[in-house]
Design an enzyme around this catalytic site. Sequence first.
Site, PDB file in Angstrom:
ATOM      1  N   HIS A 243     -17.051  21.974 -17.419  1.00 52.22           N
ATOM      2  CA  HIS A 243     -17.137  20.605 -16.923  1.00 52.22           C
ATOM      3  C   HIS A 243     -15.815  19.864 -17.103  1.00 52.22           C
ATOM      4  CE1 HIS A 243     -21.578  19.860 -16.114  1.00 52.22           C
ATOM      5  NE2 HIS A 243     -21.492  21.143 -16.396  1.00 52.22           N
TER       6      HIS A 243
ATOM      7  N   GLY B  95      -9.036  18.942 -14.303  1.00 51.26           N
ATOM      8  CA  GLY B  95      -8.280  20.057 -14.833  1.00 51.26           C
ATOM      9  C   GLY B  95      -8.567  20.187 -16.318  1.00 51.26           C
TER      10      GLY B  95
ATOM     11  N   SER C  72     -10.349  15.666 -20.775  1.00 47.07           N
ATOM     12  CA  SER C  72     -10.857  14.355 -20.356  1.00 47.07           C
ATOM     13  C   SER C  72     -12.375  14.251 -20.428  1.00 47.07           C
ATOM     14  CB  SER C  72     -10.375  14.024 -18.937  1.00 47.07           C
ATOM     15  OG  SER C  72     -10.714  15.050 -18.023  1.00 47.07           O
TER      16      SER C  72
ATOM     17  N   GLU D 129     -15.797  10.342 -17.896  1.00 47.55           N
ATOM     18  CA  GLU D 129     -16.454  11.513 -17.301  1.00 47.55           C
ATOM     19  C   GLU D 129     -17.781  11.836 -17.978  1.00 47.55           C
ATOM     20  OE1 GLU D 129     -13.943  14.984 -16.969  1.00 47.55           O
ATOM     21  OE2 GLU D 129     -12.226  13.771 -16.380  1.00 47.55           O
TER      22      GLU D 129
ATOM     23  N   THR E  30     -25.157  33.952 -19.098  1.00 49.57           N
ATOM     24  CA  THR E  30     -25.815  34.960 -19.928  1.00 49.57           C
ATOM     25  C   THR E  30     -26.218  34.380 -21.282  1.00 49.57           C
ATOM     26  OG1 THR E  30     -25.647  37.232 -20.745  1.00 49.57           O
ATOM     27  CG2 THR E  30     -23.699  35.862 -20.997  1.00 49.57           C
TER      28      THR E  30
ATOM     29  N   ASP F 284     -30.924  33.357 -19.620  1.00 43.07           N
ATOM     30  CA  ASP F 284     -31.157  34.798 -19.643  1.00 43.07           C
ATOM     31  C   ASP F 284     -32.422  35.060 -20.453  1.00 43.07           C
ATOM     32  OD1 ASP F 284     -31.237  37.511 -20.163  1.00 43.07           O
ATOM     33  OD2 ASP F 284     -29.155  37.671 -20.827  1.00 43.07           O
TER      34      ASP F 284
ATOM     35  N   THR G 287     -31.751  38.503 -23.229  1.00 46.23           N
ATOM     36  CA  THR G 287     -30.859  38.355 -24.389  1.00 46.23           C
ATOM     37  C   THR G 287     -30.223  36.965 -24.335  1.00 46.23           C
ATOM     38  OG1 THR G 287     -29.046  39.394 -23.139  1.00 46.23           O
ATOM     39  CG2 THR G 287     -30.382  40.825 -24.563  1.00 46.23           C
TER      40      THR G 287
END
Length: 342
Positions: A86, A92, A96, A105, A210, A263, A266
């Site tokens: 995120h 970038g 932030s 944000e 996962t 998942d 696992t």
Amino acid sequence: MEHTIPFTSTNLMEVVSAMKLDQAFRFSFFRLSLFALLASPAAAQLSPGFYSFSCPNAELLVRGAVRSASAMDSTVPAKLLRLLFHDCLVEGCDGSVLVQGNGAESSDPANKSLDGFYVVESAKRLLEIWCPGTVSCADILVLAARDAVGLSGGPSVEVPLGRRDGIVSSASDVRPNMVDTVFSLDQMMQHFAAKGLSIDDLVALSGAHTIGSSHCRTFGDRFQQTSNGSLVPADNSLDSNYAMELANKCFAGASDSTSVANDPVTPSTFDNQYYANLLANKGLLHSDSILVTDLRTKSRVQAFAQSQEKFFESWADSFVKLSTVGVKTGDQGLIKVSCTSM
């Protein structure tokens, strides 16, 4: 309630002890050639040994903080990994997303369920004791996410460092850049391409699912509510038994906080089981399932399901690429004292 990792003398001794033990830590997938080919001039200024002289124990200190937090809460690794995604996909990889406050944000509805901020902030406080004004929050988050994967059984990745913290954190920048769980493959590819990431990166990085969990509302589009209030599958691509399990957990009227493991086999181990789940039609999110129903990505899913080594190698490459998206270096940005404040 805010989580903290208290810095008592005992705690500091434990961290130092962990640092000594971690001297034997080895990075399994070294991608020096990839570092040299990083797309942007800013990313090219990053280096694996950036803190070798200014803060040689930086990585060990971050790893100690992640390990301590994970020992107290097994959901921490997935939370840290999600935080990085995120962060990097918006302004970038500049930290932030860590900023708290109205209009930042983190205040956008898409980020309201993010967690694990306290782990990064705790590591930052410790680093400010050892190496004041040296290590950026952006680098701490990358290292924390990297170590979260390693501590969960995944590959260890050597990452380039030297990011500086961004000076802008705006909620209005989140939605235009964030990948939604209901996106088509073309939409996801478009968003990834805008960040310099390929379709292969998309498949490999989707493997982050996962570990961790998702709130029921994130896959509610795959069900419909009947007249008596019960949920029934509306997506034929889901395994019928798995769909009924989800419907029973996410029944009509369930709390907004109800979540399901990404998942089901696992859930706390970073492995290639996610891809085997996709082939068994047990992808939790629409954005997961689309990877196996679309021929452009299905062969990659099959390859990762058959070989964990192949998945880990691809993950290492793609993770490094993700961690260099939109980085600030040199005179850009700054080194913050606190990660949660601007």
